[in-house]
Motif scaffolding. Structure first.
Motif, PDB file in Angstrom:
ATOM      1  N   THR A  85     -60.614-152.561  21.611  1.00  3.08           N
ATOM      2  CA  THR A  85     -60.163-152.194  22.957  1.00  3.08           C
ATOM      3  C   THR A  85     -59.783-153.434  23.756  1.00  3.08           C
ATOM      4  OG1 THR A  85     -61.616-150.262  22.924  1.00  3.08           O
ATOM      5  CG2 THR A  85     -60.775-150.957  25.060  1.00  3.08           C
ATOM      6  N   GLY A  86     -60.542-154.516  23.585  1.00  2.00           N
ATOM      7  CA  GLY A  86     -60.245-155.749  24.299  1.00  2.00           C
ATOM      8  C   GLY A  86     -58.869-156.292  23.982  1.00  2.00           C
ATOM      9  N   LEU A  87     -58.447-156.146  22.743  1.00  2.05           N
ATOM     10  CA  LEU A  87     -57.147-156.681  22.333  1.00  2.05           C
ATOM     11  C   LEU A  87     -55.977-155.946  22.977  1.00  2.05           C
ATOM     12  CD1 LEU A  87     -57.862-157.380  18.552  1.00  2.05           C
ATOM     13  CD2 LEU A  87     -57.672-159.052  20.408  1.00  2.05           C
ATOM     14  N   VAL A  88     -56.220-154.695  23.415  1.00  3.77           N
ATOM     15  CA  VAL A  88     -55.140-153.938  24.057  1.00  3.77           C
ATOM     16  C   VAL A  88     -55.396-153.733  25.545  1.00  3.77           C
ATOM     17  CG1 VAL A  88     -54.598-152.736  21.916  1.00  3.77           C
ATOM     18  CG2 VAL A  88     -56.183-151.686  23.529  1.00  3.77           C
ATOM     19  N   ALA A  89     -56.538-154.231  26.064  1.00  2.00           N
ATOM     20  CA  ALA A  89     -56.915-153.968  27.455  1.00  2.00           C
ATOM     21  C   ALA A  89     -55.905-154.504  28.450  1.00  2.00           C
ATOM     22  CB  ALA A  89     -58.297-154.564  27.743  1.00  2.00           C
ATOM     23  N   ASP A  90     -55.252-155.621  28.123  1.00  2.00           N
ATOM     24  CA  ASP A  90     -54.295-156.214  29.043  1.00  2.00           C
ATOM     25  C   ASP A  90     -52.897-155.632  28.879  1.00  2.00           C
ATOM     26  OD1 ASP A  90     -56.082-158.095  30.301  1.00  2.00           O
ATOM     27  OD2 ASP A  90     -56.073-159.205  28.420  1.00  2.00           O
ATOM     28  N   ARG A  91     -52.723-154.710  27.948  1.00  2.00           N
ATOM     29  CA  ARG A  91     -51.404-154.126  27.693  1.00  2.00           C
ATOM     30  C   ARG A  91     -51.357-152.633  28.004  1.00  2.00           C
ATOM     31  NH1 ARG A  91     -52.633-157.687  23.654  1.00  2.00           N
ATOM     32  NH2 ARG A  91     -51.181-159.401  23.308  1.00  2.00           N
ATOM     33  N   CYS A  92     -52.537-151.994  28.140  1.00  2.00           N
ATOM     34  CA  CYS A  92     -52.597-150.557  28.378  1.00  2.00           C
ATOM     35  C   CYS A  92     -53.158-150.275  29.770  1.00  2.00           C
ATOM     36  CB  CYS A  92     -53.479-149.875  27.335  1.00  2.00           C
ATOM     37  SG  CYS A  92     -52.883-150.048  25.645  1.00  2.00           S
ATOM     38  N   ASN A  93     -52.886-149.097  30.252  1.00  2.00           N
ATOM     39  CA  ASN A  93     -53.435-148.670  31.538  1.00  2.00           C
ATOM     40  C   ASN A  93     -54.926-148.387  31.366  1.00  2.00           C
ATOM     41  OD1 ASN A  93     -54.185-147.335  33.906  1.00  2.00           O
ATOM     42  ND2 ASN A  93     -52.173-146.392  34.126  1.00  2.00           N
ATOM     43  N   PRO A  94     -55.806-149.174  32.020  1.00  2.00           N
ATOM     44  CA  PRO A  94     -57.240-148.989  31.821  1.00  2.00           C
ATOM     45  C   PRO A  94     -57.751-147.635  32.304  1.00  2.00           C
ATOM     46  CG  PRO A  94     -56.827-150.553  33.602  1.00  2.00           C
ATOM     47  CD  PRO A  94     -55.511-150.299  32.927  1.00  2.00           C
ATOM     48  N   LYS A  95     -56.993-146.967  33.172  1.00  2.00           N
ATOM     49  CA  LYS A  95     -57.408-145.637  33.620  1.00  2.00           C
ATOM     50  C   LYS A  95     -57.556-144.686  32.440  1.00  2.00           C
ATOM     51  CE  LYS A  95     -55.996-141.716  36.506  1.00  2.00           C
ATOM     52  NZ  LYS A  95     -55.102-141.245  37.591  1.00  2.00           N
ATOM     53  N   TRP A  96     -56.586-144.725  31.521  1.00  2.00           N
ATOM     54  CA  TRP A  96     -56.611-143.803  30.393  1.00  2.00           C
ATOM     55  C   TRP A  96     -57.591-144.268  29.321  1.00  2.00           C
ATOM     56  CZ3 TRP A  96     -54.841-139.526  31.953  1.00  2.00           C
ATOM     57  CH2 TRP A  96     -53.807-139.477  32.899  1.00  2.00           C
ATOM     58  N   LEU A  97     -57.794-145.563  29.222  1.00  2.00           N
ATOM     59  CA  LEU A  97     -58.800-146.058  28.278  1.00  2.00           C
ATOM     60  C   LEU A  97     -60.199-145.592  28.682  1.00  2.00           C
ATOM     61  CD1 LEU A  97     -57.581-149.737  27.702  1.00  2.00           C
ATOM     62  CD2 LEU A  97     -57.426-147.831  26.097  1.00  2.00           C
ATOM     63  N   LEU A  98     -60.524-145.696  29.963  1.00  2.00           N
ATOM     64  CA  LEU A  98     -61.833-145.247  30.437  1.00  2.00           C
ATOM     65  C   LEU A  98     -61.989-143.739  30.293  1.00  2.00           C
ATOM     66  CD1 LEU A  98     -62.229-147.483  33.605  1.00  2.00           C
ATOM     67  CD2 LEU A  98     -63.636-147.572  31.564  1.00  2.00           C
ATOM     68  N   ALA A  99     -60.927-143.006  30.561  1.00  2.00           N
ATOM     69  CA  ALA A  99     -60.975-141.549  30.391  1.00  2.00           C
ATOM     70  C   ALA A  99     -61.257-141.173  28.931  1.00  2.00           C
ATOM     71  CB  ALA A  99     -59.663-140.921  30.859  1.00  2.00           C
ATOM     72  N   GLY A 100     -60.612-141.890  28.012  1.00  2.00           N
ATOM     73  CA  GLY A 100     -60.850-141.628  26.591  1.00  2.00           C
ATOM     74  C   GLY A 100     -62.287-141.913  26.179  1.00  2.00           C
ATOM     75  N   LEU A 101     -62.875-142.972  26.741  1.00  2.00           N
ATOM     76  CA  LEU A 101     -64.267-143.290  26.423  1.00  2.00           C
ATOM     77  C   LEU A 101     -65.196-142.169  26.872  1.00  2.00           C
ATOM     78  CD1 LEU A 101     -64.528-147.097  27.344  1.00  2.00           C
ATOM     79  CD2 LEU A 101     -64.046-146.052  25.116  1.00  2.00           C
ATOM     80  N   ALA A 102     -64.986-141.659  28.076  1.00  3.86           N
ATOM     81  CA  ALA A 102     -65.841-140.580  28.586  1.00  3.86           C
ATOM     82  C   ALA A 102     -65.752-139.343  27.699  1.00  3.86           C
ATOM     83  CB  ALA A 102     -65.457-140.239  30.025  1.00  3.86           C
ATOM     84  N   LEU A 103     -64.573-139.061  27.193  1.00  2.00           N
ATOM     85  CA  LEU A 103     -64.412-137.907  26.307  1.00  2.00           C
ATOM     86  C   LEU A 103     -65.183-138.105  25.004  1.00  2.00           C
ATOM     87  CD1 LEU A 103     -63.053-135.185  25.809  1.00  2.00           C
ATOM     88  CD2 LEU A 103     -61.067-136.412  24.903  1.00  2.00           C
ATOM     89  N   VAL A 104     -65.139-139.313  24.457  1.00  4.25           N
ATOM     90  CA  VAL A 104     -65.892-139.609  23.233  1.00  4.25           C
ATOM     91  C   VAL A 104     -67.396-139.435  23.471  1.00  4.25           C
ATOM     92  CG1 VAL A 104     -66.506-141.424  21.587  1.00  4.25           C
ATOM     93  CG2 VAL A 104     -64.126-141.135  22.287  1.00  4.25           C
ATOM     94  N   TRP A 105     -67.888-139.870  24.637  1.00  2.00           N
ATOM     95  CA  TRP A 105     -69.311-139.712  24.934  1.00  2.00           C
ATOM     96  C   TRP A 105     -69.726-138.248  24.862  1.00  2.00           C
ATOM     97  CZ3 TRP A 105     -69.867-142.984  30.069  1.00  2.00           C
ATOM     98  CH2 TRP A 105     -69.464-144.300  29.803  1.00  2.00           C
ATOM     99  N   ALA A 106     -68.914-137.381  25.478  1.00  2.00           N
ATOM    100  CA  ALA A 106     -69.244-135.955  25.484  1.00  2.00           C
ATOM    101  C   ALA A 106     -69.263-135.391  24.063  1.00  2.00           C
ATOM    102  CB  ALA A 106     -68.236-135.199  26.345  1.00  2.00           C
ATOM    103  N   VAL A 107     -68.272-135.758  23.264  1.00  2.00           N
ATOM    104  CA  VAL A 107     -68.193-135.265  21.887  1.00  2.00           C
ATOM    105  C   VAL A 107     -69.393-135.737  21.060  1.00  2.00           C
ATOM    106  CG1 VAL A 107     -66.845-135.423  19.744  1.00  2.00           C
ATOM    107  CG2 VAL A 107     -65.684-135.070  21.926  1.00  2.00           C
TER     108      VAL A 107
END
Length: 443
Positions: A85-107
């Motif tokens: 995630t760190g390697l793409v953190a400066d290239r992707c919108n962190p809003k969607w990265l954080l949203a994806g993490l929350a979804l993984v937690w629930a699953v």
């Protein structure tokens, strides 16, 4: 009519930027509040396994070594996902990265709401670790896009205190749910909490204008001069300040991972507290981290405001904190009453975890803006490898000839390591020197 237009126009022109600034200021604190809750859920997820350790081991017939393996399994992909995630953190919108993490937690949490097997328990903890590996550095990266270096102490501390808030609430609450129903109930609650946060974040989340892709050069402009080449990662990881941060945070995370996996069981099986009291004592231990964290943040902020170099305002402060924490853990071997041991553990853990407030600020202070998100994630991923080793090593000590004495032996070992890391920090942590060094590397 013309005079009216002429007199109102300057007013509109003057107030529009002020209104925009007010909205931006309100938005950034809304983001901080959301990330506080994000970290609260994150650390409640970490704490839940330790809080239900005794019923899980009894219900699933697990040995301490097996349970320690489950605790360590959480960190199997923790570092890998953090680095990725760190390697793409400066290239992707962190809003969607954080949203994806929350979804993984629930699953990862919801399948444990029903009777399960050891293999499913192991898999779910591995998956949860993969989803939580990038959480803290990515949350701080978002915060740093809204605040410049001199403003970061307070929002960083607030977001990091979300972790403490999550454990304070989850300690008695999740213990109550497990006692009232069974050990599966806490996992159901945490799964739905992640889904609720996901909805909240989609409404209020986002990054600020101080993101590297908007041209921000960071607090240390000399680190990446416009005419210079990008600083290589190997040059960053050879820097003394980043080495010192990683050393202290590695030991600090060993304390965190061991504490979340084994402290509730230590309170029950060694110190003799019943389940409900153990849950409250664990929560109170964590609660002590909030005033201590805020006090250290205020102290550091005031020193910086008075012109004290960051080497002393941040570096020496966190190094002294590690030394005191290490001494407190070593004192557990003394024949003191159980409540005194609880107090020593509260002091030690409260101080050790501050490495994760000061460490990211020191990294962000010296990192080139275009490397900041990646460096925060990668350094965090490396130091959290301690979580892969700590709980399993403690389980082996408890299963060995030392028996319950293995708990305090393990705490003493981490205390000794904290002492060494603290003393090393006085020598290594020098962000101004590091900024000049990396600035020359970019030239």
């Amino acid at each position: 009519m013309t005079p009216m237009i002429e007199t109102e126009s300057p007013t509109l022109t003057a107030t529009a930027p002020a209104a925009a600034h007010s909205r931006a200021s309100g938005r950034r604190w809304a983001v901080v509040a959301a990330l506080f809750l994000f970290m609260a859920i994150n650390f409640a997820d970490k704490a839940v396994l330790g809080l239900v350790a005794v019923p899980v081991m009894h219900d699933m017939q697990l040995t301490p070594a097996q349970f320690g393996l489950v605790g360590s399994a959480f960190f199997l992909l923790f570092s890998v996902s953090g680095i990725a995630t760190g390697l793409v953190a400066d290239r992707c919108n962190p809003k969607w990265l954080l949203a994806g993490l929350a979804l993984v937690w629930a699953v990862a949490q919801l399948p444990l709401g029903w009777p399960t097997t050891f293999a499913v328990l192991l898999f779910c903890r591995i998956l949860l670790g993969a989803g939580e590996g990038p959480a803290s550095p990515l949350a701080l990266h978002v915060v740093y896009t809204w605040f410049d270096d001199r403003e970061r102490n307070l929002p960083t501390t607030i977001v990091q205190q979300g972790a403490m808030g999550g454990v304070i609430v989850s300690g008695p609450l999740l213990t109550f749910l497990a006692e009232r129903w069974n050990w599966h109930a806490p996992f159901v609650l945490l799964g739905f909490a992640s889904l609720a946060w996901l909805v909240l974040w989609l409404c209020v989340g986002g990054s600020g204008r101080r993101h590297a892709r908007f041209g921000e050069r960071g607090a240390q402009a000399a680190v990446a001069a416009p005419a210079g080449r990008p600083v290589r990662f190997r040059e960053c990881f050879a820097d003394r300040t980043i080495i010192g941060v990683m050393l202290q945070c590695f030991v600090g995370y060993a304390v965190i991972s061991i504490g979340f996996t084994w402290t509730p069981a230590y309170l029950r099986l060694v110190l003799g507290f019943p389940a409900t009291q153990a849950g409250w004592l664990f929560a109170l231990q964590v609660a002590a981290q909030i005033p201590i964290g805020l006090a250290l943040a205020v102290l550091s902020h005031r020193l910086l405001a008075r012109g004290v170099r960051s080497r002393f305002a941040r570096g020496a402060t966190i190094s002294a904190t590690c030394v005191v924490s290490g001494l407190a853990y070593c004192l557990l071997h003394l024949g003191v009453p159980p409540l005194a041991k609880v107090a020593l553990m509260a002091l030690a853990s409260s101080l050790a975890i501050q490495t994760f407030s000061f460490g990211p600020m020191l990294v962000a202070e010296v990192a080139p803006a275009e490397r900041r998100g990646a460096l925060l994630a990668i350094t965090n991923s490396i130091v959290t490898l301690a979580g892969l080793l700590g709980p399993f090593a403690m389980g082996k000590l408890i299963s060995s000839k030392y028996g319950v004495g293995g708990y305090e032996l393990g705490f003493a070992v981490t205390g000794t390591l904290l002492l060494a890391a603290g003393l090393a920090g006085f020598v290594l942590l020098d962000p101004q020197r590091s900024a000049r060094h990396l600035g020359r590397a970019a030239a």
